[in-house]
Motif scaffolding. Sequence first.
Motif, PDB file in Angstrom:
ATOM      1  N   ARG A 179      36.762  37.698  52.535  1.00 56.66           N
ATOM      2  CA  ARG A 179      36.981  36.293  52.073  1.00 56.66           C
ATOM      3  C   ARG A 179      35.762  35.527  52.622  1.00 56.66           C
ATOM      4  O   ARG A 179      34.891  35.775  53.601  1.00 56.66           O
ATOM      5  N   ASP A 180      35.530  34.454  51.964  1.00 62.62           N
ATOM      6  CA  ASP A 180      34.459  33.375  52.000  1.00 62.62           C
ATOM      7  C   ASP A 180      34.986  32.091  52.357  1.00 62.62           C
ATOM      8  O   ASP A 180      35.290  31.468  51.242  1.00 62.62           O
ATOM      9  N   ASN A 181      34.940  31.657  53.611  1.00 62.55           N
ATOM     10  CA  ASN A 181      35.686  30.204  53.758  1.00 62.55           C
ATOM     11  C   ASN A 181      35.058  28.898  53.123  1.00 62.55           C
ATOM     12  O   ASN A 181      35.566  28.152  52.608  1.00 62.55           O
ATOM     13  N   ALA A 182      33.800  29.236  53.283  1.00 60.92           N
ATOM     14  CA  ALA A 182      32.859  28.456  52.757  1.00 60.92           C
ATOM     15  C   ALA A 182      33.075  27.939  51.261  1.00 60.92           C
ATOM     16  O   ALA A 182      32.913  26.804  50.480  1.00 60.92           O
ATOM     17  N   LYS A 183      33.289  29.159  50.519  1.00 56.74           N
ATOM     18  CA  LYS A 183      33.300  29.011  49.173  1.00 56.74           C
ATOM     19  C   LYS A 183      35.056  28.972  48.757  1.00 56.74           C
ATOM     20  O   LYS A 183      35.092  28.815  47.517  1.00 56.74           O
ATOM     21  N   LYS A 184      35.650  29.128  49.505  1.00 58.77           N
ATOM     22  CA  LYS A 184      37.277  29.249  49.427  1.00 58.77           C
ATOM     23  C   LYS A 184      37.507  30.297  48.583  1.00 58.77           C
ATOM     24  O   LYS A 184      38.187  30.058  47.324  1.00 58.77           O
ATOM     25  N   MET A 185      36.897  31.239  48.716  1.00 51.20           N
ATOM     26  CA  MET A 185      37.262  32.533  47.867  1.00 51.20           C
ATOM     27  C   MET A 185      37.715  33.670  48.689  1.00 51.20           C
ATOM     28  O   MET A 185      37.460  33.871  49.872  1.00 51.20           O
ATOM     29  N   VAL A 186      38.533  34.687  48.124  1.00 50.36           N
ATOM     30  CA  VAL A 186      38.991  35.835  48.632  1.00 50.36           C
ATOM     31  C   VAL A 186      38.701  36.756  47.680  1.00 50.36           C
ATOM     32  O   VAL A 186      38.934  36.706  46.340  1.00 50.36           O
ATOM     33  N   TYR A 187      38.425  38.215  48.071  1.00 47.66           N
ATOM     34  CA  TYR A 187      37.958  38.942  47.212  1.00 47.66           C
ATOM     35  C   TYR A 187      38.765  40.517  47.494  1.00 47.66           C
ATOM     36  O   TYR A 187      39.016  40.720  48.587  1.00 47.66           O
ATOM     37  N   LEU A 188      38.790  41.408  46.494  1.00 46.52           N
ATOM     38  CA  LEU A 188      39.665  42.592  46.728  1.00 46.52           C
ATOM     39  C   LEU A 188      38.348  43.411  45.749  1.00 46.52           C
ATOM     40  O   LEU A 188      38.801  43.560  44.582  1.00 46.52           O
ATOM     41  N   GLN A 189      37.987  44.120  46.629  1.00 44.69           N
ATOM     42  CA  GLN A 189      36.959  45.387  46.192  1.00 44.69           C
ATOM     43  C   GLN A 189      37.753  46.592  46.039  1.00 44.69           C
ATOM     44  O   GLN A 189      38.289  47.362  46.926  1.00 44.69           O
ATOM     45  N   MET A 190      37.941  47.102  44.564  1.00 43.18           N
ATOM     46  CA  MET A 190      38.698  48.173  44.194  1.00 43.18           C
ATOM     47  C   MET A 190      37.894  49.413  43.892  1.00 43.18           C
ATOM     48  O   MET A 190      37.439  49.162  42.858  1.00 43.18           O
ATOM     49  N   ASN A 191      37.715  50.537  44.519  1.00 44.99           N
ATOM     50  CA  ASN A 191      36.887  51.772  44.298  1.00 44.99           C
ATOM     51  C   ASN A 191      37.943  52.933  44.099  1.00 44.99           C
ATOM     52  O   ASN A 191      38.803  52.929  44.517  1.00 44.99           O
ATOM     53  N   SER A 192      37.260  53.762  43.414  1.00 47.66           N
ATOM     54  CA  SER A 192      38.154  55.185  43.069  1.00 47.66           C
ATOM     55  C   SER A 192      39.568  54.633  42.582  1.00 47.66           C
ATOM     56  O   SER A 192      40.738  55.357  43.182  1.00 47.66           O
ATOM     57  N   LEU A 193      39.529  53.887  41.673  1.00 47.94           N
ATOM     58  CA  LEU A 193      40.746  53.547  41.161  1.00 47.94           C
ATOM     59  C   LEU A 193      41.570  54.746  40.492  1.00 47.94           C
ATOM     60  O   LEU A 193      40.800  55.604  39.802  1.00 47.94           O
ATOM     61  N   LYS A 194      43.138  54.786  40.584  1.00 45.63           N
ATOM     62  CA  LYS A 194      43.796  55.663  40.096  1.00 45.63           C
ATOM     63  C   LYS A 194      44.567  55.178  38.969  1.00 45.63           C
ATOM     64  O   LYS A 194      44.957  53.796  39.063  1.00 45.63           O
ATOM     65  N   PRO A 195      45.332  55.862  38.162  1.00 47.84           N
ATOM     66  CA  PRO A 195      45.955  55.265  37.005  1.00 47.84           C
ATOM     67  C   PRO A 195      47.346  54.517  37.883  1.00 47.84           C
ATOM     68  O   PRO A 195      47.760  53.438  37.205  1.00 47.84           O
ATOM     69  N   GLU A 196      47.963  55.290  38.984  1.00 47.53           N
ATOM     70  CA  GLU A 196      48.954  54.384  39.523  1.00 47.53           C
ATOM     71  C   GLU A 196      48.528  52.917  40.343  1.00 47.53           C
ATOM     72  O   GLU A 196      49.212  52.344  40.820  1.00 47.53           O
ATOM     73  N   ASP A 197      47.201  52.582  40.147  1.00 44.08           N
ATOM     74  CA  ASP A 197      46.951  51.294  40.567  1.00 44.08           C
ATOM     75  C   ASP A 197      47.174  50.420  39.527  1.00 44.08           C
ATOM     76  O   ASP A 197      46.845  49.134  39.612  1.00 44.08           O
ATOM     77  N   THR A 198      47.505  50.606  38.445  1.00 41.38           N
ATOM     78  CA  THR A 198      47.790  49.462  37.300  1.00 41.38           C
ATOM     79  C   THR A 198      48.956  48.913  37.642  1.00 41.38           C
ATOM     80  O   THR A 198      50.154  49.265  38.051  1.00 41.38           O
ATOM     81  N   ALA A 199      48.457  47.723  37.537  1.00 38.28           N
ATOM     82  CA  ALA A 199      49.478  46.381  37.950  1.00 38.28           C
ATOM     83  C   ALA A 199      49.058  45.121  37.499  1.00 38.28           C
ATOM     84  O   ALA A 199      47.816  44.855  37.391  1.00 38.28           O
ATOM     85  N   VAL A 200      49.831  44.006  37.570  1.00 35.58           N
ATOM     86  CA  VAL A 200      49.231  42.820  37.682  1.00 35.58           C
ATOM     87  C   VAL A 200      49.015  42.506  39.478  1.00 35.58           C
ATOM     88  O   VAL A 200      49.861  42.738  40.131  1.00 35.58           O
ATOM     89  N   TYR A 201      47.805  42.196  39.463  1.00 32.22           N
ATOM     90  CA  TYR A 201      47.325  41.783  40.686  1.00 32.22           C
ATOM     91  C   TYR A 201      47.636  40.202  41.431  1.00 32.22           C
ATOM     92  O   TYR A 201      46.806  39.414  40.522  1.00 32.22           O
ATOM     93  N   TYR A 202      48.153  39.960  42.421  1.00 34.44           N
ATOM     94  CA  TYR A 202      48.501  38.463  42.757  1.00 34.44           C
ATOM     95  C   TYR A 202      47.730  38.269  43.849  1.00 34.44           C
ATOM     96  O   TYR A 202      47.932  39.152  45.218  1.00 34.44           O
ATOM     97  N   CYS A 203      47.146  36.951  44.176  1.00 37.26           N
ATOM     98  CA  CYS A 203      46.682  36.476  45.344  1.00 37.26           C
ATOM     99  C   CYS A 203      47.666  35.510  45.995  1.00 37.26           C
ATOM    100  O   CYS A 203      48.323  34.841  45.213  1.00 37.26           O
ATOM    101  N   ALA A 204      47.707  35.524  47.261  1.00 34.75           N
ATOM    102  CA  ALA A 204      48.772  34.651  47.991  1.00 34.75           C
ATOM    103  C   ALA A 204      48.221  34.213  49.124  1.00 34.75           C
ATOM    104  O   ALA A 204      47.529  34.774  49.902  1.00 34.75           O
ATOM    105  N   GLY A 205      48.608  33.064  49.535  1.00 30.90           N
ATOM    106  CA  GLY A 205      48.250  32.295  50.861  1.00 30.90           C
ATOM    107  C   GLY A 205      49.443  31.859  51.726  1.00 30.90           C
ATOM    108  O   GLY A 205      50.579  31.463  51.461  1.00 30.90           O
ATOM    109  N   ASP A 206      49.122  32.324  52.929  1.00 30.21           N
ATOM    110  CA  ASP A 206      50.149  32.250  53.952  1.00 30.21           C
ATOM    111  C   ASP A 206      49.755  31.320  54.912  1.00 30.21           C
ATOM    112  O   ASP A 206      48.844  31.639  55.927  1.00 30.21           O
ATOM    113  N   TYR A 207      50.252  30.151  55.129  1.00 32.80           N
ATOM    114  CA  TYR A 207      49.815  29.052  56.056  1.00 32.80           C
ATOM    115  C   TYR A 207      49.905  29.247  57.424  1.00 32.80           C
ATOM    116  O   TYR A 207      50.810  29.686  57.824  1.00 32.80           O
ATOM    117  N   PHE A 208      48.848  28.994  58.184  1.00 32.86           N
ATOM    118  CA  PHE A 208      48.732  29.736  59.498  1.00 32.86           C
ATOM    119  C   PHE A 208      49.148  30.947  59.729  1.00 32.86           C
ATOM    120  O   PHE A 208      49.671  31.263  60.798  1.00 32.86           O
TER     121      PHE A 208
END
Length: 124
Positions: free
Chosen positions: A72-101
């Motif tokens: 994450r980069d709090n200054a830019k208000k961004m979160v990232y997910l770097q995905m390597n060595s991807l497999k067919p079973e990683d196929t999905a809709v990916y959701y970002c979510a926030g948990d207050y405190f």
Amino acid sequence: QVQLVESGGGLVQAGGSLRLSCAASGGIFSTYAMGWFRQAPGKEREFVAAISRSGGSTNYADSVKDRFTISRDNAKKMVYLQMNSLKPEDTAVYYCAGDYFGSGDSRDYKYDYWGQGTQVTVSS
């Protein structure tokens, strides 16, 4: 109120890489632990990775450990997910979510805000 918008999904061959991004607006980003979840067709939503408010602590599902990296980069208000060595079973809709405190929980009901999702398809 926090709005979350994911990007970076797409079609990739097995063994390839993708980097997902999640842009946050509204609220104070550093007060939210952030998580990535995914849902494949016909399956329940599952935890992928989470990161604490400061970024100092991370948590991964066993299925992605050593392949995916959350950051994450709090200054830019961004979160990232770097995905390597991807497999067919990683196929999905990916959701970002926030948990207050939050602290980077794997339980989806702990999260207050959700993005619309981005499709990741891994071909064999």
